[in-house]
Write a protein that holds these residues in place. Structure first.
Motif, mmCIF file in Angstrom:
data_model
loop_
_atom_site.group_PDB
_atom_site.id
_atom_site.type_symbol
_atom_site.label_atom_id
_atom_site.label_comp_id
_atom_site.label_asym_id
_atom_site.label_seq_id
_atom_site.Cartn_x
_atom_site.Cartn_y
_atom_site.Cartn_z
ATOM 1 N N ILE B 96 41.907 38.094 37.060
ATOM 2 C CA ILE B 96 40.612 38.193 37.108
ATOM 3 C C ILE B 96 40.429 39.191 38.293
ATOM 4 C CG2 ILE B 96 38.158 37.304 37.290
ATOM 5 C CD1 ILE B 96 39.618 34.712 36.339
ATOM 6 N N ALA B 97 39.579 40.347 37.887
ATOM 7 C CA ALA B 97 39.246 41.363 39.080
ATOM 8 C C ALA B 97 37.813 41.878 38.856
ATOM 9 C CB ALA B 97 40.166 42.523 38.964
ATOM 10 N N LYS B 98 37.247 41.819 40.336
ATOM 11 C CA LYS B 98 36.056 42.235 40.455
ATOM 12 C C LYS B 98 36.113 43.788 40.444
ATOM 13 C CE LYS B 98 32.206 41.736 44.183
ATOM 14 N NZ LYS B 98 31.963 43.076 44.759
ATOM 15 N N ALA B 99 35.071 44.293 39.739
ATOM 16 C CA ALA B 99 35.168 45.885 39.342
ATOM 17 C C ALA B 99 34.033 46.452 40.202
ATOM 18 C CB ALA B 99 35.068 46.318 37.937
ATOM 19 N N GLN B 100 34.151 47.703 40.840
ATOM 20 C CA GLN B 100 32.826 48.247 41.633
ATOM 21 C C GLN B 100 32.095 48.910 40.579
ATOM 22 O OE1 GLN B 100 32.173 51.664 44.750
ATOM 23 N NE2 GLN B 100 33.856 50.524 45.164
ATOM 24 N N ASN B 101 32.461 49.380 39.495
ATOM 25 C CA ASN B 101 31.968 50.079 38.591
ATOM 26 C C ASN B 101 32.401 50.259 37.307
ATOM 27 O OD1 ASN B 101 33.526 52.453 38.579
ATOM 28 N ND2 ASN B 101 32.469 52.900 40.587
ATOM 29 N N THR B 102 31.774 50.593 36.190
ATOM 30 C CA THR B 102 32.459 50.655 34.885
ATOM 31 C C THR B 102 33.899 51.449 34.687
ATOM 32 O OG1 THR B 102 30.682 52.212 34.295
ATOM 33 C CG2 THR B 102 30.538 49.995 33.493
ATOM 34 N N ILE B 103 33.721 52.570 35.557
ATOM 35 C CA ILE B 103 35.118 53.502 35.291
ATOM 36 C C ILE B 103 36.118 52.807 35.994
ATOM 37 C CG2 ILE B 103 36.156 55.380 36.314
ATOM 38 C CD1 ILE B 103 33.372 56.696 36.151
ATOM 39 N N HIS B 104 35.912 52.022 37.075
ATOM 40 C CA HIS B 104 36.960 51.032 37.571
ATOM 41 C C HIS B 104 37.250 50.112 36.702
ATOM 42 C CE1 HIS B 104 37.555 48.085 41.227
ATOM 43 N NE2 HIS B 104 38.912 48.243 40.340
ATOM 44 N N GLY B 105 36.144 49.525 36.044
ATOM 45 C CA GLY B 105 36.488 48.348 35.134
ATOM 46 C C GLY B 105 37.290 48.816 33.922
ATOM 47 N N LYS B 106 36.914 50.419 33.437
ATOM 48 C CA LYS B 106 37.841 50.507 32.304
ATOM 49 C C LYS B 106 39.310 50.680 32.434
ATOM 50 C CE LYS B 106 34.455 52.834 29.482
ATOM 51 N NZ LYS B 106 33.341 53.821 29.671
ATOM 52 N N ILE B 107 39.801 51.204 33.705
ATOM 53 C CA ILE B 107 40.846 51.309 34.295
ATOM 54 C C ILE B 107 41.730 50.101 34.456
ATOM 55 C CG2 ILE B 107 42.627 51.927 36.212
ATOM 56 C CD1 ILE B 107 40.300 54.060 36.791
ATOM 57 N N LEU B 108 40.863 48.919 34.933
ATOM 58 C CA LEU B 108 41.261 47.476 34.792
ATOM 59 C C LEU B 108 41.809 47.144 33.403
ATOM 60 C CD1 LEU B 108 39.164 46.104 37.785
ATOM 61 C CD2 LEU B 108 41.651 46.722 37.701
ATOM 62 N N THR B 109 40.821 47.388 32.585
ATOM 63 C CA THR B 109 41.128 47.037 31.191
ATOM 64 C C THR B 109 42.465 47.539 30.714
ATOM 65 O OG1 THR B 109 38.723 46.978 30.948
ATOM 66 C CG2 THR B 109 40.061 46.808 28.756
ATOM 67 N N LYS B 110 42.651 48.911 30.887
ATOM 68 C CA LYS B 110 43.786 49.447 30.448
ATOM 69 C C LYS B 110 45.099 48.819 30.995
ATOM 70 C CE LYS B 110 42.143 53.845 29.117
ATOM 71 N NZ LYS B 110 42.117 55.447 29.158
ATOM 72 N N LEU B 111 44.780 48.058 32.381
ATOM 73 C CA LEU B 111 46.146 47.334 32.946
ATOM 74 C C LEU B 111 45.995 45.920 32.333
ATOM 75 C CD1 LEU B 111 45.542 48.276 36.670
ATOM 76 C CD2 LEU B 111 46.903 49.457 35.142
#
Ligand SMILES: Nc1ncnc2c1ncn2[C@@H]1O[C@H](COP(=O)(O)OP(=O)(O)OP(=O)(O)O)[C@@H](O)[C@H]1O
Ligand SMILES: Nc1ncnc2c1ncn2[C@@H]1O[C@H](COP(=O)(O)OP(=O)(O)OP(=O)(O)O)[C@@H](O)[C@H]1O
Lengths: 217, 217
Positions: B96-111
């Protein structure tokens, strides 16, 4: 339509401001950071570069005429406290402030801030609730210790009828409905059969739901 | 009992760690800040001073053996992404990761991070919901656009019967129950009368509930 002021454009403040504006409300924002103000000015009513602890700045921006002020800057506790106090002194009906921690929150309470928000801490609790009770997907608190929860039906419940489940007798909870795929079935009879993947919408006291949850996991 | 790793002790991470430990789970935490580690070490199982982007550090702390890893550091997007990737590479079941913003979140989704948390943004939406719909006190999302909400009955509904309210015909919503004082009344009949101060528990589609809410406010 109400007038809102959002002071400080961190992630929380920016989101509050944009969302309020998107829903048709008037939103005034103030931040020291020129770049942030420039980025947000088309997504709010008025955006001002300025210091939220400066009384003249707040008045020039029209903050004193707002119905609701949200003090969203929270890393600098001093600025947050001063700004909150200024908003209260303007007689703004509802002053909401983001607090960094409980000590900060207690000080704000003494200033009679109307609502204190702890985004990081509240989300932490919500995540821990979810992590420590696998079956419970979501819940609604109806009163002290009374909830409606949506619980994922585990395999062992599949192909059992509502009558066979006997949730009321065994756990003192009431099944209000079943969510199957995106369908909601609310007019259940004793013969409805639970299928794998079903989500049960259950009502009962917190302790009773806990026992049910333990039994299911 | 599950083993949890919390990486980064901001407000969110600290709260997650303490709360999990308080509920009886094993919690390992890592942070660069010695003072933070020192403050938290009696409130978690193991606390290590270290860099969450360092694979050896994570292994020494036993993070690779955890069931759940929460990457709570979010100001430094690079560290958050590297740490998340390392956790995924360890084969940890739930990252589980806390994301700073949606772009950060999209990168995490790809991971393929299993869950992404946006505490500030989610709390902002929750606050705006509350500020822009006075009547709705709480709600449970049952599916896309289907909710159960608890709505404060305004004066104009007082002394009207369920039949007279005709909520189903007028708004396509179903009243599931009434909360009166701390009592919950779920077996409603057409003749039940709404009293001042009652809280109505209403089920329906989001758009229908919005219309009801507008009509009531
Ligand atoms: N005195 C001040 N006057 C105006 N703006 C300020 C003042 N102090 C800080 N700010 C602004 O507040 C914003 C950030 O607030 P804060 O430091 O609380 O961010 P944050 O903790 O990252 O917030 P969030 O958690 O909501 O993302 C910044 O844009 C900063 O420019
Ligand atoms: N590479 C790293 N390794 C270990 N700890 C780190 C690393 N980078 C940052 N930290 C720690 O993460 C913690 C804070 O994370 P972050 O910057 O996300 O805080 P924050 O945004 O204020 O968080 P929150 O909003 O949850 O309060 C600090 O205690 C810091 O020491």
């Amino acid at each position: 339509k109400k007038q809102f002021a959002v002071l400080g454009l961190g992630r929380f403040g920016s989101k509050v401001a944009r969302e309020l504006f998107y829903r048709g409300h008037e939103v005034i924002v103030i931040d020291l950071n020129e770049l942030k103000i420039d980025t947000v000015k088309d997504e709010v009513t008025h955006a001002f570069v300025g210091d939220i602890t400066n009384e003249a700045t707040l008045k020039e921006a029209g903050v004193n005429d707002c119905d609701v002020a949200i003090v969203a800057e929270s890393s600098n506790i001093e600025s947050n406290i001063i700004s909150s106090q200024l908003c209260k002194s303007f007689g703004i009906k509802k002053v909401i402030a983001k607090a960094q921690n409980t000590i900060h929150g207690k000080i704000l309470t003494k200033l009679q801030v109307d609502q204190i928000v702890y985004p990081e801490q509240d989300t932490a609790i919500k995540l821990v609730n979810k992590l420590t009770s696998d079956s419970i997907l979501d819940y609604l608190e109806l009163g002290h210790h009374i909830n409606i929860v949506s619980i994922e039906a585990p395999e062992k419940l599949a192909n059992k009828t509502i009558k066979e489940l006997a949730l009321r007798r065994r756990f003192h909870v009431t099944i209000l409905g079943i969510k199957r795929a995106e369908e909601l079935i609310f007019n259940l009879t004793d013969d409805n059969m639970v299928q794998e993947g079903d989500i049960l919408i259950v009502f009962g006291e917190t302790e009773a739901l806990k026992k049910l949850n333990l039994d299911l996991s």
